[in-house]
Design an enzyme around this catalytic site. Structure first.
Site, short mmCIF file in Angstrom:
data_model
loop_
_atom_site.label_atom_id
_atom_site.label_comp_id
_atom_site.label_asym_id
_atom_site.label_seq_id
_atom_site.Cartn_x
_atom_site.Cartn_y
_atom_site.Cartn_z
N SER A 1 0.83 -1.20 0.00
CA SER A 1 0.00 0.00 0.00
C SER A 1 0.87 1.26 0.00
CB SER A 1 -0.95 -0.04 1.20
OG SER A 1 -1.99 0.90 1.06
N HIS B 1 -7.57 -5.70 -0.36
CA HIS B 1 -6.38 -4.86 -0.40
C HIS B 1 -5.17 -5.52 0.26
CE1 HIS B 1 -4.28 -1.10 -0.81
NE2 HIS B 1 -4.13 -0.93 0.50
N ASP C 1 -9.87 -4.66 -5.69
CA ASP C 1 -9.38 -3.90 -4.55
C ASP C 1 -10.10 -2.56 -4.53
OD1 ASP C 1 -7.97 -2.43 -2.68
OD2 ASP C 1 -5.99 -2.99 -3.42
#
Length: 266
Positions: free
Chosen positions: A96, A248, A220
């Site tokens: 991320s 995610h 996602d």
């Protein structure tokens, strides 16, 4: 401050190995999120894990709103960890927002990292209608997100965990994510979330000079497929791969697929 305590650093695997893999977690989770991935690389690589300041078991006294209101503080932390541990020949796996931290670190500190793996990363979460960029969120959606965090952080953490983790047949995954979110002080979580969701690092991508792997999940909510395609198109010497899991957090929900993707790139 001792950096090992500051970032709760753990070094494992083959400490005599020529190559090192540094794993860096995303927002709301900690280094334990890689626990199902790390064992596959312990024989052949030195492994470095740490918690970002403000989360996990990092030293909370090290948190400064001024330092961490953007990504620069985390970029400096990463460089400090690598330099103070004298790490070399590094493949950096950033989940991320930590993927973008790795992007920035590779640019600001040439030679620090050899390879980048961006796991569910995004250079900008906010849509940009003028340029046609699709980030996944509009201003109204982000305003609602931050209002929910401020009004009832506990309820927001539960709902956000379910939305981003997906894998409804395994509710324990979302519950575990909610627990790590709720362990973060709400004021810190809100400040860091704003730094993440309002970032725009698209201009940095063309400056990346090292081999890069972009890993995209099948679905996602935080990082739609358009984003991974954008990363591949704008980062020189990059390639994209897709793992067949929703949510995610593929390293949590489908670790074997993530291991295979990393191993192939290595």
């Amino acid at each position: 401050m001792d950096i090992t305590r500051k970032n709760n650093i753990h070094v494992c695997g083959n400490t005599d190995a020529f190559q090192t893999i540094v794993f860096s977690h995303g927002f709301g989770i900690d280094q334990t999120s890689f626990s199902a991935v790390v064992p596959s690389f312990e024989k052949d690589y030195k492994i470095v894990l740490f918690d970002n300041v403000g989360g996990g078991k990092a030293d909370i006294t090290a948190f400064s709103p001024k330092r961490y209101e953007g990504l620069s503080g985390y970029v400096t932390d990463l460089a400090d960890i690598i330099q103070q541990l004298s790490l070399e020949h590094i493949t950096y796996v950033g989940h991320s927002v930590s993927g973008i931290v790795g992007v920035k670190a590779s640019i600001q500190y040439p030679g620090l990292i050899d390879k980048l793996i961006l796991l569910g990363s995004s250079p900008r979460y906010l849509n940009d209608p003028e340029s046609g960029y699709i980030g996944g969120f509009d201003k109204h959606a982000l305003n609602d997100l931050f209002a929910a965090m401020e009004n009832n952080y506990h309820a927001w953490a539960i709902g956000f965990s379910k939305l981003t983790m997906r894998n409804e047949d395994r509710p324990e995954l979302a519950a575990a994510f909610a627990a790590t979110l709720e362990a973060i002080r709400p004021d810190i979580a809100i400040l860091v979330a704003k730094a993440i969701f309002y970032l725009d690092c698209r201009q940095d991508l063309e400056k990346v000079t090292i081999p890069t792997l972009v890993v995209q999940t099948a679905e996602d909510i935080a990082v739609p497929p358009d984003v991974s395609e954008y990363l591949e198109a704008h980062i020189p010497n990059s390639r994209r791969t897709k793992v067949q899991t929703h949510g995610h957090f593929p390293h949590i929900s489908a670790p074997r697929e993530v291991v295979a993707a990393i191993a192939s790139f290595l």
